[in-house]
Design an enzyme around this catalytic site. Structure first.
Site, PDB file in Angstrom:
ATOM      1  N   HIS A   1       0.714  -1.150  -0.051  1.00  0.00           N
ATOM      2  CA  HIS A   1      -0.126   0.042  -0.102  1.00  0.00           C
ATOM      3  C   HIS A   1       0.727   1.266   0.007  1.00  0.00           C
ATOM      4  CE1 HIS A   1      -2.208   3.107   2.143  1.00  0.00           C
ATOM      5  NE2 HIS A   1      -2.990   3.060   1.201  1.00  0.00           N
ATOM      6  N   SER A   2       0.621   2.129  -0.943  1.00  0.00           N
ATOM      7  CA  SER A   2       1.056   3.641  -0.664  1.00  0.00           C
ATOM      8  C   SER A   2       2.575   3.437  -0.974  1.00  0.00           C
ATOM      9  CB  SER A   2       0.891   4.267   0.389  1.00  0.00           C
ATOM     10  OG  SER A   2       1.010   5.536   0.378  1.00  0.00           O
ATOM     11  N   TYR A   3       3.443   4.013   0.114  1.00  0.00           N
ATOM     12  CA  TYR A   3       5.026   3.646  -0.030  1.00  0.00           C
ATOM     13  C   TYR A   3       5.373   2.459  -0.128  1.00  0.00           C
ATOM     14  CZ  TYR A   3       9.620   2.956   2.034  1.00  0.00           C
ATOM     15  OH  TYR A   3      10.889   2.668   2.104  1.00  0.00           O
TER      16      TYR A   3
ATOM     17  N   HIS B   1      -7.341   7.218   0.167  1.00  0.00           N
ATOM     18  CA  HIS B   1      -6.178   6.329  -0.199  1.00  0.00           C
ATOM     19  C   HIS B   1      -6.089   5.188   0.813  1.00  0.00           C
ATOM     20  CE1 HIS B   1      -2.055   5.765  -1.041  1.00  0.00           C
ATOM     21  NE2 HIS B   1      -1.483   6.225   0.200  1.00  0.00           N
TER      22      HIS B   1
END
Length: 234
Positions: free
Chosen positions: A81-83, A215
């Site tokens: 997820h994300s980073y 997000h």
């Protein structure tokens, strides 16, 4: 979809970190008979006491690659997820080919070789976070109006290891050789990964899914997130 139980490795993003983020996603995966691991990256959340200038992207890649090695995991659906899109891209380069059967980028950074997290931000936007005394993004950074999400974000996160934001990914194509590849776009994320989703939609080797949420999909839309991950089993 395979009838064999899969092993999900769910890797959180930056700043806000902890296995509890995944609980409403992990429960239906386990109920379907699959194993689920939710590791915490060095220097973040419950492991924030290990934060140091030496913690970088390579550290986080080894966090996950060593989990896979020492737990002898196989038939893996690797989710970032994300980073953690940066992290899982590197993990694919650091474990034997074939162990990771499916890779899922959950509204995540999708680096090319040589790119770092910093390359995805205008300099002023990155400096607005890492240049502060308390370098944690504000809750409204991530979109969504879920009350539980807002409450968790308002509690505050932990600073992200600075070196991890500037270390470039070193990729040779291992990610592209994984059998099943999925990108998940969070449609109401104000930062937005629409360009990445658009690029991958044009590649027939990728599946692109979309969730109408912010997000933090595991909090904003855990049921839909779990359903997508189950579809990602090869």
């Amino acid at each position: 979809m395979s009838t064999n139980p899969a092993t999900f490795v769910l890797v959180h993003g930056g700043w806000w970190a902890g296995d509890w983020w995944w609980k409403d996603v992990a429960q239906p995966l386990r109920a379907a008979g699959h194993s689920v691991y939710t590791p915490v990256l060095t220097g973040l959340g419950p492991r924030s006491h290990l934060l140091s200038p030496d913690v970088d992207l390579s550290t986080h890649i080894l966090d996950i690659a060593n989990l896979i090695k020492w737990e002898e995991l196989d038939n893996i659906v690797l989710v970032g997820h994300s980073y953690a899109g940066m992290v899982i891209s590197g993990v694919a380069e650091n474990v034997p080919e074939g162990i990771i059967r499916s890779i899922v980028y959950l509204d995540a950074f999708f680096p090319e070789d040589g790119q770092s997290v910093a390359d995805f931000f205008p300099p002023e936007a990155l400096e607005a976070i890492i240049g502060k005394d308390d370098p944690v993004p504000p809750p409204n950074w991530f979109g969504g109006d879920n009350a539980a999400l807002t409450a968790l974000l308002t509690k505050g996160g932990t600073p992200h290891p600075r070196a991890a934001l500037f270390e470039p990914a070193r990729l040779t194509g291992a990610r592209d050789r994984i059998a099943k590849k999925t990108y998940v776009l969070a449609a109401t994320n104000p930062g937005g990964n629409a360009d990445t989703a658009r690029k991958l939609r044009a590649d027939p080797s990728w599946t692109v899914e979309e969730i109408d949420c912010g997000h933090m999909t595991m909090i904003d839309a855990p049921k839909e997130t779990a359903e997508i991950l189950l579809r990602a089993i090869p």
